[in-house]
Design an enzyme around this catalytic site. Structure first.
Site, mmCIF file in Angstrom:
data_model
loop_
_atom_site.group_PDB
_atom_site.id
_atom_site.type_symbol
_atom_site.label_atom_id
_atom_site.label_comp_id
_atom_site.label_asym_id
_atom_site.label_seq_id
_atom_site.Cartn_x
_atom_site.Cartn_y
_atom_site.Cartn_z
ATOM 1 N N GLY A 1 0.579 -0.872 -0.132
ATOM 2 C CA GLY A 1 1.244 -1.489 1.007
ATOM 3 C C GLY A 1 0.704 -0.950 2.307
ATOM 4 O O GLY A 1 0.152 0.141 2.365
ATOM 5 N N GLY B 1 1.982 -0.478 6.265
ATOM 6 C CA GLY B 1 3.105 -0.591 7.182
ATOM 7 C C GLY B 1 2.649 -0.394 8.603
ATOM 8 O O GLY B 1 1.443 -0.254 8.868
ATOM 9 N N SER B 2 3.614 -0.369 9.506
ATOM 10 C CA SER B 2 3.226 -0.342 10.911
ATOM 11 C C SER B 2 2.509 0.951 11.282
ATOM 12 O O SER B 2 1.677 0.959 12.162
ATOM 13 C CB SER B 2 4.442 -0.550 11.792
ATOM 14 O OG SER B 2 5.488 0.277 11.373
ATOM 15 N N PHE B 3 2.820 2.068 10.614
ATOM 16 C CA PHE B 3 2.195 3.321 11.028
ATOM 17 C C PHE B 3 1.242 3.908 9.995
ATOM 18 O O PHE B 3 0.767 5.003 10.146
ATOM 19 C CB PHE B 3 3.269 4.360 11.363
ATOM 20 C CG PHE B 3 3.975 4.027 12.621
ATOM 21 C CD1 PHE B 3 3.298 4.067 13.829
ATOM 22 C CD2 PHE B 3 5.289 3.635 12.607
ATOM 23 C CE1 PHE B 3 3.943 3.742 14.998
ATOM 24 C CE2 PHE B 3 5.937 3.302 13.783
ATOM 25 C CZ PHE B 3 5.260 3.359 14.980
ATOM 26 N N GLY B 4 0.979 3.177 8.931
ATOM 27 C CA GLY B 4 0.058 3.741 7.969
ATOM 28 C C GLY B 4 0.005 2.937 6.694
ATOM 29 O O GLY B 4 0.513 1.822 6.616
ATOM 30 N N VAL C 1 0.249 2.907 2.262
ATOM 31 C CA VAL C 1 0.899 3.577 1.142
ATOM 32 C C VAL C 1 0.039 3.383 -0.104
ATOM 33 O O VAL C 1 -0.405 2.274 -0.396
ATOM 34 C CB VAL C 1 2.308 3.014 0.905
ATOM 35 C CG1 VAL C 1 2.986 3.777 -0.224
ATOM 36 C CG2 VAL C 1 3.133 3.101 2.177
ATOM 37 N N LYS D 1 2.208 8.108 1.437
ATOM 38 C CA LYS D 1 2.092 7.336 2.671
ATOM 39 C C LYS D 1 1.223 8.120 3.632
ATOM 40 O O LYS D 1 1.537 9.246 4.012
ATOM 41 C CB LYS D 1 3.469 7.121 3.268
ATOM 42 C CG LYS D 1 3.454 6.353 4.562
ATOM 43 C CD LYS D 1 4.872 6.007 4.920
ATOM 44 C CE LYS D 1 4.951 5.381 6.301
ATOM 45 N NZ LYS D 1 6.341 5.119 6.653
ATOM 46 N N ASP E 1 14.855 -0.053 11.012
ATOM 47 C CA ASP E 1 13.841 -0.999 10.523
ATOM 48 C C ASP E 1 14.187 -1.489 9.122
ATOM 49 O O ASP E 1 13.345 -1.516 8.245
ATOM 50 C CB ASP E 1 12.464 -0.324 10.540
ATOM 51 C CG ASP E 1 11.333 -1.351 10.594
ATOM 52 O OD1 ASP E 1 10.183 -0.983 10.337
ATOM 53 O OD2 ASP E 1 11.614 -2.538 10.859
#
Ligand SMILES: *[C@@H]1O[C@H](CO)[C@@H](O)[C@H](O)[C@H]1NC(C)=O
Ligand SMILES: *[C@@H]1O[C@H](CO)[C@@H](O)[C@H](O)[C@H]1NC(C)=O
Ligand SMILES: *[C@@H]1O[C@H](CO)[C@@H](O)[C@H](O)[C@H]1NC(C)=O
Ligand SMILES: *[C@@H]1O[C@H](CO)[C@@H](O)[C@H](O)[C@H]1NC(C)=O
Ligand SMILES: *[C@@H]1O[C@H](CO)[C@@H](O)[C@H](O)[C@H]1NC(C)=O
Length: 948
Positions: A631, A633-636, A638, A653, A758
Site C-alpha cells: 500500500g 499512503g500519504s506519508f509513505g 507499506v 511502513k 483520517d
C-alpha cells in the site's frame, strides 16, 4: 561670521546661492528642469521659481511632478521670503531638513507623494503662517507631532498614507481654522479624541485605514460643515445617530466600511440630499434597508454589502424601488446581507448609468427579471450563490458593455442563452453549479476577450464547440467539468496559449487527446480525468513546462508513459491511474516521488519506483522490493515482511521523508501507538528510526500484519487484486462496532484523548478473524482535556493536512481545529459507505448532493433502494424464505425487522455525519445503539436457526 556674511551679501544673492545649493542636491532631473538654473538667466526666471517684484526675493518654489529625485537641501532654510514650497509627486528621499522651521513666512508646504522618511519636525510650529501642510504618501514614521496644534492658521493638514503611529493628539482639536484633516492609511491607534468635535469648520475628515477603535464621539456628528467623512477600515463600534442626516446635512461622501458598527441604517440619510457616495459595507448593521433613497438624486455609489440587514424572507429588496429615482447611480453592492425574497422587477428601472450590480451570496429566489437587458451600461452583474431559478433572460445580450457576469451556484435551468455571444467585451463568465442543459452555445466563441469561463457542474451535453475551446485569450481558467459533454476534444484547444487551468474532467469525452494540447504552454493544472479518452498519451504534453498538476486518470489510454514527463520540473501531482498503460514507469523527476504519482489500475505497467536499498535493519522486507509493496499512503509506503526471529508476518511502513510533514507524521504515530492498547487498534511490533546506507534519515514502523487487508479492498475490490469475498450484513455491523469501540476508547477512555483525523476504509484493517482494527495514526492528534485544546508541544500541529477528501469533516476545510466531532463525521461517512457501497466521492454526488443527504433523503421508506447490492440480496433472500415459511408469526416478519434494523443503523450514520458539528452524536451514544441493533440482529439469526 554669520552676521558678516549676511551683511555682505544682498538678500537676493543669498536666495541665488540657496537655489544653487538646492539644485546641487537633486540627483536626477530627466526633464532638465534645473538646467535653466544658470547664469544666463536671472534666478527669478528659473523654472519653478517666483519672486516678489519689489525685493526680488524668492517667494515660491514649485517643482511639483518633475520626475526629480535627490534630497532636500538644508539651504531651503535660507529662502527666508518663501511662502510656497511644493515638491509633490517626485522621488525625493531622506528627511525634511530641520532648517525648514526658519521659513516663518511659509504658508504652503506640499511634499506629498515622495519617498521622504524620518519624523515630521516637531517644531514645525515655528512656521506660524502655515495654512496648507501636505506630506501624504511618504514614509514618515513616529507620532503626529504635538506642535502642529500651534499652527493656528492651518486649514489643510494631510498626513495620509505614511507609517505614523500612536494616538491622534487631543490638541488637534485646537486648530479651529482646520477644514481638511487627513490621517488615513497610517498605524494610528486608540480612540478618536472628542476634542475633534470642536473643529467647526471641518469639511473633510479622513481617518480610514488605521487601528483606531471605540465609538466615534457624539460631537463629531455635529460638525455640520462636513462633506467628506471616512472612518472605514478601523475597529470602530457603536451605532450611527438616528438624526445623522439632519446633523450632517451637507454630507456628500460618508464611508464607514469594515468596522464593527451595528444598529440600523438611519432613515434620516434621506435628508442628506447631496450624498453621492455611501459605504456601510462589512459591519453589523441590521434591521433591513429603509426605502430612503428617493430624494438622494445625486447618489452614485452605494455599498451596503456584508451586513446582517436581511431577514432571509420575502421583500428584503423592496428598497430597490426607492433607488430607481437615483438616476445617476453607478455602483450598487448588496452582497452577503442575508437578503431573501425575489429580485424586484423594479431593478430593471435602476439608473441607466448603473455599472456594477452585485447581490452575491444572499438567499434570493425566483427568476431573474426578464428586462434585465435594460441596464445597458452594466460592466459587472453578479448574482452568484443565491437560489435563483428559471432561465437567464435572452435580453442579457443587450448588456454589450458587460465584462463580468456571475450566475454560479444558483438553480438556474434551461439553455445557456446564445446571446451571450453578443457580449464581446465579456472577460469572465461564471455559470457553474446550476441546472443548465443543452449544449454550449458556439456563439460564446464571439466573446474574444474571455479570460475565464466556468460551466462546471451542470447538465450540458453535446460536443465542445471548437469556437469556444479555441478562445485564445482564455487565460485564467476554462472549467467544463462535471457535465455530460461528449465527442472529441477539438484540436483548437492548442490556441489557448495563455491558459493556466483547464478542467474537462468527469464528462464523456472520447477520442484521442489532441497533440495540440501541448501548445497550451502556460498550463499549470490539467484535469481530463474520468472521461473516455483513448489512444496514447501525446508526447507533446511534455512541452507543458510549467505544469504542476496533471490528471489523466480513469480513461482508456494505452501505450507508454512519455519518458519526458520526468523532466517536467514543477510537476508535483501526476495521476495516470485506471487506464491501460503499459511499459516501463520512469524513475526520475516526478516518478521518483511515490506520493506524487498515481499509477494504480494499469495492469501492464512495470518498473518504476526505485528499489530502496537497505541496511541490516531492513531485512524484514527483502529490501523493500515492489513485490512486497502492499500500500501507498500519504506519508509513505507499506511493505509486507517477515521477522527473522519468529517468522511472524509484519507490515513495515516506511516514511517518505522527502514529503513535508512525514517525520512529524512518524512521531505522531509512534506517540499515539505507544500510549494505547485496545484490541481494535493496530499493534506496533517495533519502530525504527535510523540512518540508511546512503546516509539519509530513515524511519519505519513495524506492525502486526493483517492477513485480510484493508476494508477498502473488501468494499471496493479492484479488478486484478486478490479476490475478496462478500461481507455479510452481520460482518459489516461487526466492523462498524469494532471501529466505534476503538474510537470510543481513543476519545473517552484514555487520559489524553486522541483524535485520529483520517478515518477511512483504507485505514481500517481486518485480521484473521475479520475483526476490524484502526491503523494509520499519521495524522492523529493528542488532545488535552475535553475542550479540544491541542497539547502545547503537539508534534503534528503544523501538518497542513486534516484527513482525506470526502471523509474529512467539512469544518476542517474552513480551518477549524481538529476535534472528536471531526472524527465522528468520518465515522458516520464510513458507516454509510459500508452499508451503501457508495464512496463519499462518488461521481453522482454533485450540486450539493452528498452521501449524508443521499441516505437521509431515502430514509426510512426507500432504504432498500440505497443499500448495497449484497445487503439487498441478503434481505431479498429473507423475503423468499419467509414467503415460503408457513409458520409466519403474527406482527413483523423477519424481513421487516431486518429492514427496520438497517434503517436504524443508517440513521446513526446520518446523525454522525451531520454538516454542523454540534448536531453530530457522540461515539459512546453511537456505540451503545449499534450494540443494541447487533443484539436484535443476533436474535433474528437465532430465530432463523430455529426456523430452519
Ligand atoms: C541684487 O539686487 C541689487 C540691487 O537691487 C542688484 O544690483 C543686483 O544685481 C541683484 N543681484 C541679483 C543676483 O539679482
Ligand atoms: C545659508 O545660511 C547659512 C547661515 O545664515 C549660511 O551659513 C549658509 O552658507 C547659507 N547657505 C547658502 C547656500 O547660502
Ligand atoms: C542656461 O539656461 C538657458 C535658459 O533656460 C538655456 O537655454 C541654456 O541651455 C542653459 N545653459 C546650460 C549650460 O545649461
Ligand atoms: C445578438 O445576437 C443575435 C445572434 O446571436 C442577433 O440576432 C441579435 O440581433 C444580437 N443583438 C442583440 C441586441 O441581441
Ligand atoms: C441533450 O440533452 C437534451 C435534454 O436535456 C436532449 O433533448 C438532447 O437530445 C441532448 N443532446 C445530445 C446531443 O445528447
Amino acid at each position: 561670521m554669520v552676521g558678516v556674511n549676511a551683511a555682505t551679501l544682498a538678500g537676493n544673492e543669498t536666495d541665488k546661492l540657496a537655489l544653487l545649493a538646492i539644485k546641487a542636491m537633486i540627483i536626477q532631473d530627466p526633464l532638465n528642469i534645473t538646467s535653466s538654473w544658470n547664469e544666463s538667466l536671472h534666478f527669478c526666471h528659473w523654472q519653478g521659481v517666483s519672486c516678489s517684484t519689489r525685493h526680488e526675493r524668492v517667494t515660491q518654489l514649485n517643482l511639483s511632478s518633475q520626475k526629480l529625485s535627490g534630497y532636500i537641501s538644508t539651504s531651503i532654510g535660507n529662502l527666508s521670503f518663501l511662502r510656497t514650497f511644493d515638491l509633490s509627486n517626485n522621488s525625493f528621499q531622506g528627511e525634511i531638513p530641520n532648517e525648514i522651521i526658519h521659513l516663518f513666512r511659509l504658508e504652503t508646504l506640499v511634499l506629498a507623494n515622495n519617498s521622504l522618511r524620518g519624523q515630521i519636525p516637531s517644531n514645525i510650529s515655528n512656521c506660524r503662517n502655515l495654512r496648507i501642510f501636505k506630506v501624504s504618501r511618504n514614509k514618515f514614521t513616529g507620532k503626529i507631532p504635538f506642535g502642529l496644534s500651534y499652527l493656528s492658521k492651518l486649514v489643510q493638514l494631510d498626513l495620509d498614507s505614511n507609517n505614523l503611529e500612536g494616538n491622534i493628539p487631543h490638541s488637534l482639536g485646537n486648530i479651529s481654522s482646520l477644514e481638511v484633516l487627513r490621517l488615513g492609511s497610517n498605524y494610528l491607534e486608540g480612540h478618536v479624541p472628542p476634542s475633534l468635535g470642536q473643529l467647526k469648520n471641518l469639511v473633510t475628515l479622513i481617518i480610514s485605514l488605521n487601528n483606531l477603535s471605540g465609538e466615534i464621539p457624539e460631537s463629531m456628528y455635529n460638525l455640520s460643515c462636513l462633506r467628506v467623512t471616512s472612518f472605514s477600515c478601523n475597529g470602530f463600534e457603536g451605532r450611527l445617530p438616528l438624526n445623522i442626516g439632519l446633523t450632517l446635512p451637507n454630507t456628500e461622501v460618508f464611508l464607514v466600511a469594515a468596522n464593527n458598527f451595528s444598529g440600523s441604517i438611519p432613515i434620516s440619510f434621506s435628508n442628506a440630499s447631496n450624498l453621492w457616495r455611501l459605504e456601510l459595507s462589512r459591519n453589523k448593521f441590521s434591521g433591513g434597508v429603509p426605502p430612503i433613497f428617493k430624494n438622494l438624486k445625486k447618489l452614485t455609489w452605494l455599498r451596503i454589502d456584508i451586513n446582517d440587514l436581511g431577514t432571509g424572507k420575502a421583500n428584503d429588496l423592496s428598497f430597490i424601488d426607492s433607488l430607481t429615482n437615483c438616476s445617476i447611480l453607478r455602483v450598487l453592492y448588496l452582497d452577503e446581507c442575508n437578503f431573501g425574497g425575489e429580485l424586484p422587477t423594479s431593478m430593471v428601472n435602476l439608473s441607466l448609468q448603473l455599472q456594477i450590480f452585485s447581490v452575491e451570496s444572499n438567499k434570493l429566489s425566483g427568476c431573474i427579471p426578464h428586462d434585465i437587458g435594460n441596464l445597458i451600461n452594466l460592466n459587472a452583474l453578479n448574482l452568484h450563490r443565491n437560489q435563483l431559478v428559471g432561465t437567464i433572460p435572452t435580453t442579457i445580450g443587450k448588456l454589450y458593455k458587460l465584462q463580468e457576469a456571475g450566475f454560479g451556484s444558483n438553480e438556474l435551468s434551461g439553455q445557456i442563452p446564445s446571446t451571450f455571444g453578443n457580449l464581446t467585451l465579456l472577460r469572465r463568465l461564471w455559470l457553474e453549479e446550476n441546472n443548465f442543459q443543452g449544449s454550449i452555445p458556439s456563439s460564446l466563441g464571439n466573446c474574444q476577450n474571455l479570460e475565464l469561463l466556468h460551466l462546471y457542474g451542470n447538465f450540458l451535453n453535446g460536443t465542445i464547440p471548437r469556437e469556444v475551446i479555441g478562445l485564445k485569450y482564455l487565460s485564467l481558467s476554462l472549467n467544463l467539468s462535471r457535465n455530460n459533454l461528449s465527442g472529441s476534444l477539438p484540436s483548437e484547444v492548442g490556441k489557448m496559449k495563455f491558459l493556466v487551468e483547464l478542467d474537462l474532467s468527469q464528462n464523456q469525452l472520447s477520442g484521442n487527446i489532441p497533440n495540440s494540447l501541448g501548445d497550451c504552454i502556460n498550463l499549470v493544472c490539467l484535469y481530463i480525468d474520468h472521461n473516455s479518452f483513448e489512444g496514447e498519451i501525446p508526447k507533446s504534453l511534455s512541452l507543458l513546462k510549467v505544469i504542476e498538476v496533471m490528471d489523466l486518470s480513469h480513461n482508456n489510454l494505452f501505450g507508454h508513459i512519455p519518458k519526458d514527463f520526468a523532466n517536467l520540473t514543477f510537476l508535483g501531482k501526476l495521476n495516470l491511474s485506471f487506464n491501460d498503460l503499459d511499459g516501463e514507469v520512469p524513475v526520475t523527476g516526478v516518478f521518483s516521488n511515490i506520493s506524487a504519482i498515481s499509477i494504480a489500475g494499469n495492469e501492464k505497467l512495470c518498473g518504476g519506483i526505485p528499489e530502496i536499498n537497505s541496511n541490516a535493519n531492513l531485512k524484514a522486507t527483502n529490501g523493500f522490493s515492489n513485490a512486497n509493496l502492499i500500500g501507498v499512503g500519504s506519508f509513505g509506503s507499506v511493505y509486507k515482511g517477515n521477522l527473522e526471529s519468529n517468522q511472524a508476518s509484519v507490515a513495515v511502513k516506511v516514511f517518505n521523508l522527502e514529503r513535508r510533514g512525514a517525520s512529524k507524521s512518524f512521531m505522531a504515530e509512534c506517540e499515539t501507538l505507544r500510549n494505547t492498547r485496545h484490541r481494535n487498534l493496530v499493534r506496533i511490533v517495533t519502530a525504527c528510526s535510523s540512518v540508511d546506507y546512503q546516509g539519509n534519515d530513515f524511519m519505519a514502523l513495524v506492525y502486526e500484519f493483517m492477513p485480510n487487508g484493508s476494508l477498502e479492498n473488501w468494499l471496493h475490490p479492484q479488478s486484478g487484486s486478490e479476490g475478496r469475498g462478500k461481507l455479510t450484513l452481520l460482518q459489516k455491523l461487526n466492523i462498524v462496532i469494532d471501529v466505534a469501540s476503538a474510537l470510543d476508547y481513543l476519545h473517552n477512555q484514555i487520559d489524553m484523548p486522541i483524535i485520529h483525523c483520517d478515518l477511512k476504509p483504507s485505514n481500517i484493517l481486518l485480521d484473521q478473524d475479520m475483526a476490524a482494527l484502526i491503523g494509520d495514526f499519521g495524522l492523529s492528534k493528542i488532545i488535552v482535556e475535553d475542550d479540544d485544546i491541542e497539547a502545547s508541544n503537539n508534534s503534528t500541529s503544523t501538518i497542513g493536512i486534516k484527513g482525506t477528501i470526502g471523509y474529512a469533516a467539512p469544518e476542517y476545510g474552513m480551518g477549524s481545529e481538529v476535534s472528536s466531532r471531526g472524527d465522528m463525521y468520518s465515522f458516520g461517512i464510513l458507516l454509510l459507505e459500508i452499508f451503501t457501497g457508495k464512496r463519499p466521492t462518488d461521481d453522482s454526488f454533485i450540486d450539493g448532493m452528498n452521501l449524508n443527504l443521499f441516505v437521509k433523503m431515502a430514509l426510512p421508506e426507500r432504504v432498500m433502494e440505497i443499500v448495497d447490492h449484497d445487503i439487498l440480496l441478503e434481505v431479498e433472500e429473507e423475503k423468499e424464505a419467509s414467503s415460503s415459511n408457513h409458520h409466519n408469526e403474527p406482527g413483523q416478519t423477519r424481513r421487516e425487522k431486518l429492514i427496520e434494523c438497517l434503517i436504524s443503523i443508517l440513521t446513526i450514520g446520518v446523525k454522525c455525519s451531520e454538516e454542523l458539528p454540534s448536531n453530530r452524536i457522540q461515539i459512546h451514544e453511537a456505540c451503545k445503539q449499534l450494540l443494541k441493533f447487533k443484539g436484535t440482529m443476533l436474535s433474528l439469526e437465532l430465530l432463523s436457526c430455529n426456523q430452519n
